[in-house]
Write an enzyme that holds these catalytic residues in place. Sequence first.
Site: not given
Ligand code: ATP
Length: 356
Positions: A44, A105, A136, A159, A161, A163, A205
């Site tokens: 995000g 994503r 994360d 982020t 959040d 968190d 969330r």
């Molecule tokens: P937000 O806090 O906004 O959700 P985020 O970085 O946690 O941000 P995610 O959708 O969880 O967002 O992860 C972003 C991208 O990172 C995923 O779409 C994927 O491409 C990659 N990713 C996440 N987890 C994994 C994993 N275990 N293995 C490989 N790639 C991953």
Amino acid sequence: MIKFVARFLLHRIGIAIVNQYINDQLKIMSAKKVSKIAVLTSGGDSPGMNAAIRAVVRTSIYHGLQVFGVSRGYNGMIDDDIFEMYSRSVGNIIQRGGTILKTARSAQFFETEGRKIAYENLKKRGIDGIVVIGGDGSFKGAQKFSNEFDIPCIGIPGTIDKDIAGSDFTIGFDTAVNTAVEAIDKIRDTADAHDRLFVVEVMGRDAGYIALHSGIATGAENILIPETKTDMEAMIASLTEKEKRKKLVNLIVVAEGDEFGGGTEVGNYIKEKLPNADVRVCILGHIQRGGSPSCLDRLIASRMGYHAVECLINGTHNVMVGIEDNKMKYTPLDNAVKAKQKISEEWMRIVKILAS
Ligand code: ATP
């Protein structure tokens, strides 16, 4: 005697400092030399990501590194949407929300095959270090990628959040909470004019920090967050009691991830229990993600971006760059997970007393 002890201590401190210096230098010398780095934003978006990109690009150039931008998170690595960036590429962006690199994503990056394609695209340009600005999930992907292909990765927490374990700040939280405060102030004006009770839903969330901070700052009567047990019966009792003593109650702030439900569920429940109340629900939604980043978000983004590049250079690899107690903190990417931060008892007490 005192002189002797003082001299002895100074001697020991001197040795410790020299040892530390030698260790640092050895670490730098033995670290895998990084000369070309890529920067991307993933997951995000959050306001302040641009300031972090700017810091990464300009710190890299300052150190004589070549720096590349990757479009749309890990998707850009797989689709070969990678381009060189220069100091001027990041001009006039520090004040802009969103991310000039775009974010996404990537389902393909979860697959070994997708990550292999991404690696080939980096390899053909000689890219040997990555900075990932995201949450994360993005860090989990980075850690996996680094383990598989031995490319050092540094994470920067972006982020709204707030968190993520290992940092008091995440880029975007301060702006999001200020946007929420501005919006809630406006809602309060109209609520007051009509003697209406507004339930305002803010983002979060899994984390209630936006709700907690914006609720306190706008004088909300109740703040409902996922971290604490929501007692709806007690809330109705308190609203009824306040109604009896003619206290004007017009604001309840709820985090979207509260275990009772979001704004709509809370609003419906109040309408059912207090049929005479004029209840309205307002969901703030995505305006909290946009807008020009606050001064604080620009500062932490600049600081984290700068230190991310320093980490790649000095061999502190596969960490998330965070700030705790105003000092830089480096958390291994494996441990930089979503963390429900404990909401202090003090805050909850303040909310209760000030809303009476
Ligand atoms: P937000 O806090 O906004 O959700 P985020 O970085 O946690 O941000 P995610 O959708 O969880 O967002 O992860 C972003 C991208 O990172 C995923 O779409 C994927 O491409 C990659 N990713 C996440 N987890 C994994 C994993 N275990 N293995 C490989 N790639 C991953």
